[in-house]
Design an enzyme around this catalytic site. Structure first.
Site, PDB file in Angstrom:
ATOM      1  N   TYR A 124     -36.936   4.579 -56.947  1.00 28.16           N
ATOM      2  CA  TYR A 124     -36.473   5.547 -56.498  1.00 28.16           C
ATOM      3  C   TYR A 124     -35.148   6.526 -56.706  1.00 28.16           C
ATOM      4  O   TYR A 124     -34.936   6.926 -56.121  1.00 28.16           O
ATOM      5  CB  TYR A 124     -36.811   5.240 -54.795  1.00 28.16           C
ATOM      6  CG  TYR A 124     -38.430   5.107 -53.999  1.00 28.16           C
ATOM      7  CD1 TYR A 124     -38.445   7.099 -53.711  1.00 28.16           C
ATOM      8  CD2 TYR A 124     -39.412   4.564 -54.333  1.00 28.16           C
ATOM      9  CE1 TYR A 124     -40.089   6.640 -53.230  1.00 28.16           C
ATOM     10  CE2 TYR A 124     -40.780   4.507 -53.404  1.00 28.16           C
ATOM     11  CZ  TYR A 124     -40.912   5.663 -53.553  1.00 28.16           C
ATOM     12  OH  TYR A 124     -42.065   5.983 -53.037  1.00 28.16           O
ATOM     13  N   GLU A 167     -45.529   1.316 -48.612  1.00 27.55           N
ATOM     14  CA  GLU A 167     -46.019   1.059 -49.886  1.00 27.55           C
ATOM     15  C   GLU A 167     -45.770  -0.389 -50.427  1.00 27.55           C
ATOM     16  O   GLU A 167     -47.111  -1.121 -50.276  1.00 27.55           O
ATOM     17  CB  GLU A 167     -45.346   1.566 -51.372  1.00 27.55           C
ATOM     18  CG  GLU A 167     -45.784   2.976 -51.097  1.00 27.55           C
ATOM     19  CD  GLU A 167     -45.104   3.697 -51.894  1.00 27.55           C
ATOM     20  OE1 GLU A 167     -43.945   3.089 -52.633  1.00 27.55           O
ATOM     21  OE2 GLU A 167     -44.654   4.712 -52.207  1.00 27.55           O
TER      22      GLU A 167
END
EC number: 1.14.12.17
Length: 427
Positions: A124, A167
């Protein structure tokens, strides 16, 4: 290993640890009204030039961070389907910045996609850095002000935190994380351009677990001539055989497809690939409420693969199945033997109607209830009994859009049609 290689490996490890630390630093920060206004001000730019922005973003990220290359299909960059879906996501994020609840279904799809690919938290910060720096480089200086970039930095951090946490919960429920080495145990030609690949763990002590009918795995390939490994997603094309400890995937040859042509021309029994745990929400649903409800299944081309275990399981449960199967032509239609065996075993409970778009004449087989030498159309759908049935559908995007659109016209609620899209897709 040379000192240069050791230094490079140490640098890669240090970079991964640094990205992981950055990811752990994400936290939800409420945007103030001024920051929200900066996000809203992005809407006209994203509407007019969003794809140009995201195309440049991918070029920057893929050109500077080789560790993310396996997660992206080059064909999706060339076709711009990947940049389009990101532009769509950014635009809708900006439009709904005051209340993101309307995006929850779309974000759930992102989580499923990321888990299937085994995207990790440390990826990310890479995305965030490349996205913000691309905005700074491409947008006019009077737009990409420090305050504008700070607003988007906060907004991205919030989104990253939501996705990472979601997630993480899924990863914790999976039988393993990452990619385990599997060995090719068998190769079978299912048709002129479809090949089934049987995969078992390289370590015989490693036992695969149950997969829900309809789920898929991601396979990490090492292709000669490619500078990096590459990932592809494949539905599990049979009911998972835990006794034989193996998965089966089935690959259709695609013109110009790097991986599919490698599978058809070069893959050998004994070759090693990486395999993720089964994932995906396009699965057979069993409950007390639907135990006697029939299934209506639509498959286009290789979209039949996840429907094989779904249909088999439904028939084993004693449910009726009405199956509409569309193929280009007879020689490219896979799983002929499976269809024959299933039809002979479940004569009364399985109704099979086939559509061949490229053939002028097809001899009707004993196993097929009806054959059409054309594509499925509105009249075909109007003839179906749509009352009290569970609907499953998978195939090319245009095929699924058409079938779902027509079913909705006939009164079917959109959320009653279960489907799944591989690759970038705009709802």
């Amino acid at each position: 290993m040379s000192s240069v290689e050791v230094n490079r490996e140490n640098a890669d490890v240090a970079n991964t640890n640094r990205q992981a630390n950055l990811a752990e630093g994400y936290e939800i920060k409420e945007l103030n009204e001024s920051q929200k206004q900066y996000i809203r001000s992005s809407i006209p730019i994203l509407e007019s030039s969003g794809v140009n922005l995201t195309k440049a973003f991918y070029q920057k990220m893929l050109g500077n961070y080789p560790e993310v290359l396996p997660y992206f299909n080059k064909a999706h960059q060339i076709s711009l389907s990947q940049p389009r879906i990101l532009a769509f996501a950014l635009l809708n994020y900006a439009k709904n910045i005051d209340d993101l609840t309307s995006l929850s279904a779309f974000m759930d799809q992102i989580v499923v996609k990321h888990v299937g690919l085994q995207i990790k938290a440390e990826h990310y910060p890479i995305v965030g850095h490349c996205l913000l720096s691309t905005m700074q480089e491409l947008l006019p200086s009077d737009v990409a002000t420090p305050a504008f970039l700070e607003a988007w930095t906060t907004a991205y951090g919030n989104l990253a935190k939501i996705l990472i946490d979601s997630e993480k919960k899924v990863y914790q429920s999976q039988p393993w994380n990452g990619f385990v080495e599997f060995k090719v145990t068998e190769l079978i030609n299912e048709s002129s351009d479809v090949k089934s690949v049987y995969l078992g763990p390289k370590d015989p002590a490693f036992r695969i677990s149950h997969a829900h009918p309809g789920q898929y795995v991601s396979v990490l390939w090492e292709i000669p001539g490619l500078s990096h490994k590459t990932l592809r997603e494949y539905s599990l094309s049979n009911r998972v055989d835990t006794c034989r400890n193996q998965f089966r995937i089935s690959v259709r040859r695609v013109a110009g497809g790097v991986v599919s042509n490698f599978v058809h021309d070069n893959l050998k029994v004994g070759d090693i690939v990486g395999v993720s745990p089964p994932a995906g929400n396009f699965v057979y649903k069993r409950s007390e409420e639907n135990v006697n409800r029939p299934l209506l299944c639509f498959a286009g081309g290789i979209g039949i693969t996840p429907l094989i275990p779904i249909i088999e399981t439904a028939l084993l449960d004693g449910r009726k199945v009405n199956f509409c199967y569309s193929s280009r032509n007879y020689v490219s239609r896979p799983f002929k033997q499976w269809l024959e065996q299933l039809k002979l075993k479940y004569k009364e409970n399985l109704k099979l109607k086939e559509f061949f778009s490229e053939e002028s004449s097809v001899t009707k087989e004993q196993i097929v209830d009806e054959v059409m030498t054309r594509i499925i159309n509105e009249e075909d759908l109007e003839k179906l009994d749509l009352s009290e049935c569970d609907i499953y559908m998978l195939g090319p995007n245009n095929y699924m859009r058409f079938v779902k659109q027509e079913l909705v016209k006939l009164g079917v609620e959109p959320n009653k049609v279960q489907s799944e899209f591989f690759g970038p897709y705009i709802p």
